[in-house]
Design a protein around this motif. Structure first.
Motif, PDB file in Angstrom:
ATOM      1  N   ALA A   1       2.847   6.089 -13.400  1.00 24.18           N
ATOM      2  CA  ALA A   1       1.500   5.670 -13.802  1.00 24.18           C
ATOM      3  C   ALA A   1       0.715   5.234 -12.571  1.00 24.18           C
ATOM      4  CB  ALA A   1       1.575   4.527 -14.800  1.00 24.18           C
ATOM      5  N   LEU A   2       1.396   4.535 -11.673  1.00 22.65           N
ATOM      6  CA  LEU A   2       0.727   4.052 -10.478  1.00 22.65           C
ATOM      7  C   LEU A   2       0.330   5.209  -9.558  1.00 22.65           C
ATOM      8  CD1 LEU A   2       0.619   1.056 -10.644  1.00 22.65           C
ATOM      9  CD2 LEU A   2       2.142   0.931  -8.664  1.00 22.65           C
ATOM     10  N   GLY A   3       1.224   6.163  -9.503  1.00 22.31           N
ATOM     11  CA  GLY A   3       0.931   7.313  -8.658  1.00 22.31           C
ATOM     12  C   GLY A   3      -0.222   8.131  -9.204  1.00 22.31           C
ATOM     13  N   ALA A   4      -0.375   8.143 -10.517  1.00 20.58           N
ATOM     14  CA  ALA A   4      -1.363   9.016 -11.149  1.00 20.58           C
ATOM     15  C   ALA A   4      -2.767   8.426 -11.083  1.00 20.58           C
ATOM     16  CB  ALA A   4      -0.981   9.274 -12.607  1.00 20.58           C
ATOM     17  N   ARG A   5      -2.846   7.073 -11.079  1.00 20.77           N
ATOM     18  CA  ARG A   5      -4.187   6.473 -11.161  1.00 20.77           C
ATOM     19  C   ARG A   5      -4.439   5.550  -9.992  1.00 20.77           C
ATOM     20  NH1 ARG A   5      -5.275   3.592 -16.721  1.00 20.77           N
ATOM     21  NH2 ARG A   5      -7.080   2.927 -15.503  1.00 20.77           N
TER      22      ARG A   5
ATOM     23  N   ASP B   1       0.814  -1.214   0.000  1.00 21.05           N
ATOM     24  CA  ASP B   1       0.000   0.000   0.000  1.00 21.05           C
ATOM     25  C   ASP B   1       0.850   1.269   0.000  1.00 21.05           C
ATOM     26  OD1 ASP B   1      -2.161  -1.617  -0.020  1.00 21.05           O
ATOM     27  OD2 ASP B   1      -2.567  -1.485   2.137  1.00 21.05           O
ATOM     28  N   ASP B   2       2.133   1.134   0.411  1.00 21.84           N
ATOM     29  CA  ASP B   2       3.019   2.312   0.393  1.00 21.84           C
ATOM     30  C   ASP B   2       3.749   2.445  -0.936  1.00 21.84           C
ATOM     31  OD1 ASP B   2       2.262   2.689   3.043  1.00 21.84           O
ATOM     32  OD2 ASP B   2       3.860   1.339   3.761  1.00 21.84           O
ATOM     33  N   GLY B   3       3.435   1.610  -1.881  1.00 16.57           N
ATOM     34  CA  GLY B   3       4.089   1.687  -3.187  1.00 16.57           C
ATOM     35  C   GLY B   3       5.442   0.989  -3.218  1.00 16.57           C
ATOM     36  N   VAL B   4       5.764   0.193  -2.186  1.00 15.74           N
ATOM     37  CA  VAL B   4       7.065  -0.471  -2.127  1.00 15.74           C
ATOM     38  C   VAL B   4       6.953  -1.871  -2.730  1.00 15.74           C
ATOM     39  CG1 VAL B   4       8.863  -1.314  -0.555  1.00 15.74           C
ATOM     40  CG2 VAL B   4       7.640   0.836  -0.057  1.00 15.74           C
ATOM     41  N   VAL B   5       7.951  -2.254  -3.553  1.00 17.80           N
ATOM     42  CA  VAL B   5       7.957  -3.573  -4.196  1.00 17.80           C
ATOM     43  C   VAL B   5       8.388  -4.615  -3.165  1.00 17.80           C
ATOM     44  CG1 VAL B   5       8.979  -4.995  -6.013  1.00 17.80           C
ATOM     45  CG2 VAL B   5       8.522  -2.553  -6.429  1.00 17.80           C
TER      46      VAL B   5
END
Lengths: 732, 122
Positions: A67-71, A35-39
């Motif tokens: 792209a992930l941050g935008a949508r 959920d924090d955008g970490v792989v």
């Protein structure tokens, strides 16, 4: 291989946890982003699609990260982003409890033009039959994906699959008509196919890309059920390789949430990875086909039903319009055509008729009893029962379909002959090899040869189709209703006629003790018997018992005419024999072909002098104080025979205290006993005084009851007994 | 029930068509005899004999079928005869009803052939 339990190994095969392989196919890459955008998990990336954009334990970077941050991605979202080396990437997102799971692969130059999906779906809409629909599916899917071979594959009830439609590149050997055993697609694979409706194996010789967890203690093995890149079972890969397949794709066909079939695509000339956009379009075509299978099948079923309903109507009319419903039904050609049978046996209230190629009635009766009894509900249940393979067949007749008509001992059973069926398997289905896996357990390896293996199946008929079973049940319902209506009508008519013929007026004749008993035949309230008792103008008593051949409503009118004619002639002539000559002439003129037996007697109450005549009828019994004897009147033939008859009555005297007993043959006629001895037993029963005390002849009512008790009557004919006793002067 | 035993054979022998009744001739089976008779009337074969020697029971519906056939055949000028053994159930019924007054009744097939031959030579 003799001591190895293949079924147990099939079960092991079915246990393989194919949804958590912890590996994916190498033509793409998989990432789990929290959920924090970490792989947190990523696969090897042999194609270098991700570059440096997705290091384990760090946020996503590059175009993918932006792209992930935008949508805000939802489950199933598809996006296209520019990859690190300038190639466009196709990204599919799945939401999971542990975070966002991303499938990444290269979007190639074969992107699907925007309007092509609509073009590819149109032929499916135009299909009118299942065959046309599946033909359209394989052609359009092949056009979309470019595989060498695209097959539509349909499962039977045991999950064996059959190739029912096929589109293939020139020069390939067709597989249409071949069957694949159920073990080729084990249960857990079928479960996965229901969930994940499109699966590509771009290269059966691939090396799996292993999933790497940043912290294996923190992230559980990934459930890849919904992931198209999921690595597949090595058994399945070898199976495909053995078949000569280099790349494959399969699309699920689902009906009512259950796997109905597959669209199976094989590429034999090398690996193949159609563009993800084309695979999604093919999946959409398969999805449309799934929904159209239902409507096309329903439309075909509807046509069958309309046809069957027409035939049922014809058969009901044949039953209702016929004098004999059994013969009406048995003679109707639609009876066999309705369900596509070669023969049938029909039973109405236990009367049986055979039609076409069918076993003897006794054998059919056993089949029906076994079939209908095997069902949970009652025997009156009109739902049909069927078997494609009787355990005890009648020579070549192995298939049977039975329906109850809702009444006792009323049913129809149809028969079908054996159909020797050749089943063409793709390889011998029992030839799978046993091998030891890495953990030392035995498991089943795929068979190596897919050369066509022909199996001959005997002892079965062409299966009874759902529409045919439906038609049988519908016929059972309709005929049951018609029979019930007929019974009601007959009962009502019978009551009316009986009131008119048997019960009207007072059973009395001046100066005599008279009694009558009438018992209808079992299940048939209206028989052919009639009687008459009346006082003549000169004071004599006239008694008559008649029996018209036939029964039911058709003879009711004849009975009424005979009774009234005889009454009129007796009044006019006073002589029974002469009256019968005149009635006979009347029958010959007005009722040709009808037969009736009669006994008629006229007795003077003052003198006891009687005159008696019969026509084909059993003689009455004269019951005296010392014995009883048969009164043999001059023999005269049955009425309606159109022969010369002698018009002489038997004359005699009925003494005071003596009685005459007239009866119909139902009293003494029985199949297992000869008539003379039955008459003798009757005669003796009438004189016997159970108490042994009184020398007197019993009352007329008692005589009737004794006659009925002594009679050997069976239930299948009606019975009339009429007693006339001349009382003693001053005593009775 | 009785229908399993019932059977009709039609045999052409000795210049006659023999309709041989096996088993019980009653309300249920008489319609089958009617059908067999209808077939006999539609062709122009030799004289018909109704052979009741193997008939174990006959009720009035059986008699009616035979009498109706006999009178139709008589109208078309085609001879019909009956064979029923004395003392047999069917013979008792035939005698009681006086059917022999309308249709020639013979005790056995042999007697019928002998009587017929005498009639032919006379």
């Amino acid at each position: 291989m003799a001591d190895i339990d293949v079924d147990a190994l099939l079960a092991v095969c079915a246990d393989e946890p194919i949804h958590v392989p912890e590996a994916v196919q190498p033509f793409g890459a998989v990432l789990l982003v929290d959920d924090d955008g970490v792989v947190r998990v990523r696969s090897d990336d042999p194609a270098g699609l991700l570059g440096e954009s997705a290091p384990l334990g760090a946020p996503l970077a590059g175009a993918l990260g932006s792209a992930l941050g935008a949508r805000r991605l939802r489950d199933g979202s598809v996006l296209e982003v520019m990859g690190p080396d300038g190639c466009p990437l196709d990204v599919v997102a799945h939401t999971t409890g542990a975070g966002l799971l991303l499938e990444v692969e290269e979007a190639g130059p074969e992107r699907l033009p925007a309007d092509e999906l609509i073009t590819r779906q149109r032929p499916l809409w135009e299909a009118r039959t299942l065959e046309q629909l599946l033909e359209a599916v394989v052609v359009e899917v092949r056009a979309l994906l470019g595989f060498d071979r695209v097959m539509a594959y349909r499962f039977d009830a045991e999950w064996n699959g059959e190739v029912v439609a096929e589109s293939l590149a020139p020069g390939l050997r067709p597989y249409r008509g071949l069957r694949y055993p159920a073990s080729d697609i084990p249960a857990q694979a079928r479960a996965l196919y229901r969930r994940n409706r499109a699966r590509l194996i771009a290269d059966v010789a691939y090396r799996p890309s292993v999933l790497v967890h940043e912290d294996p203690g923190r992230t559980a093995p990934l459930d890849l059920s919904d992931v198209g890149l999921r690595s597949v079972s090595p058994v399945h890969l070898r199976y495909l390789a053995n078949m000569g397949v280099a790349a494959s794709m399969s699309l699920s066909l689902l009906v009512d949430g259950e796997l109905w079939g597959l669209v199976a695509c094989h590429h034999e000339s090398g690996p193949r990875r159609p563009d993800p956009s084309r695979r999604r379009a093919a999946a959409a075509v398969a999805e449309l086909a799934s929904s159209l299978i239902v409507s096309v099948t329903e439309a075909e079923g509807l046509t069958d039903r309309v046809l069957a309903t027409g035939r049922v109507t014809v058969l009901r009319a044949a039953l209702e319009s016929s004098d004999d419903p059994l013969l009406g039904l048995a003679g109707a050609p639609d009876l066999l055509d309705l369900v596509g049978a070669v023969g049938a046996v029909v039973s109405l209230d236990g009367r049986v008729a055979r039609v076409g190629d069918a076993p003897a009635a006794a054998a059919a009766r056993i089949d029906v009893a076994e079939l209908l009894a095997a069902r949970p509900s009652s025997a009156a249940d009109p739902r049909p029962a069927a078997s494609d393979a009787l355990t005890r067949p009648h020579q070549h007749l192995v298939g049977v379909l039975a329906t109850s008509l809702g009444a006792p001992d009323s049913w129809i059973v149809w028969y079908r002959p054996e159909l020797v069926q050749e089943i063409r398997w793709a390889g011998d289905p029992r030839s799978d090899e046993v091998e030891e896996s890495a953990d030392g357990r035995l498991r089943l390896g795929p068979r190596r040869s897919f050369a066509t293996f022909v199996e001959s199946v005997r002892g079965r008929c062409r299966p009874w189709r759902t529409a045919e079973r439906w038609a049988a049940g519908e016929l059972g319902d309709q005929l049951g209703a018609a029979l019930a209506r007929r019974t009601r009508q007959r009962l009502h008519a019978a009551q009316v006629v009986q009131r008119a013929l048997l019960l009207d007026g007072v059973v009395a004749a001046a100066g005599f003790d008279v009694a009558v008993r009438y018992l209808p035949a079992h299940g048939d309230p209206l028989g052919g018997d009639w009687h008459d008792v009346f006082t003549m103008p000169d004071g004599s008593a006239a008694v008559v018992v008649g029996d018209t051949v036939g029964h039911g409503l058709e003879v009711a009118g004849i009975m009424a005419q005979l009774r009234n004619a005889l009454r009129a002639y007796l009044v006019a002539s006073g002589d029974p024999a002469e009256s019968l000559v005149r009635v006979d002439a009347l029958v010959g003129q007005l009722l040709p072909g009808e037969l009736a037996t009669v006994v008629a007697c006229v007795v003077d109450p003052a003198s006891g002098r009687y005159r008696l005549a019969t026509a084909g009828h059993l003689p009455p019994v004269l019951v005296g104080t010392v014995g009883a004897s048969l009164l043999e009147a001059p023999r005269a033939p049955v009425l309606g025979l159109s022969v010369e008859r002698n018009g002489v009555s038997l004359e005699g005297v009925l003494d005071e205290g003596e009685a005459l007993l007239l009866f119909s043959d139902g009293l003494v006629e029985r199949r297992d006993r000869d008539l003379p001895s039955a008459l003798d037993a009757l005669r003796r029963a009438l004189v016997a005084d159970p108490a042994g005390a009184s020398p007197e002849v019993a009352d007329a009512a008692v005589l009737c009851d004794r006659a009925l008790a002594a009679g050997t009557r069976s239930d299948d004919d009606d019975v009339t007994v009429l007693a006339l006793r001349r009382p003693r002067t001053g005593r009775d | 029930m009785t229908d399993e035993e019932f059977r009709l054979d039609v045999v052409v022998r000795d210049g006659r068509q023999w309709v041989v009744v096996h088993g019980e001739l009653d309300l249920a089976t008489a319609p089958l005899l009617d059908e067999a008779f209808a077939d006999r009337l539609s062709d122009t074969g030799p004289p018909v004999v109704v052979d009741l020697e193997r008939c174990t029971f006959m009720d009035s519906s059986g008699v009616r079928a035979i009498v109706r056939f006999g009178s139709r055949a008589a109208r078309e000028g085609r001879p019909v005869a009956i064979v029923a053994a004395p003392g047999s159930p069917s013979r008792f019924t035939l005698d009681l009803l006086g059917v022999g007054d309308a249709i020639p009744l013979h005790d056995s097939a042999e007697r019928l052939l002998a009587d017929g031959d005498r009639a032919d030579s006379a």
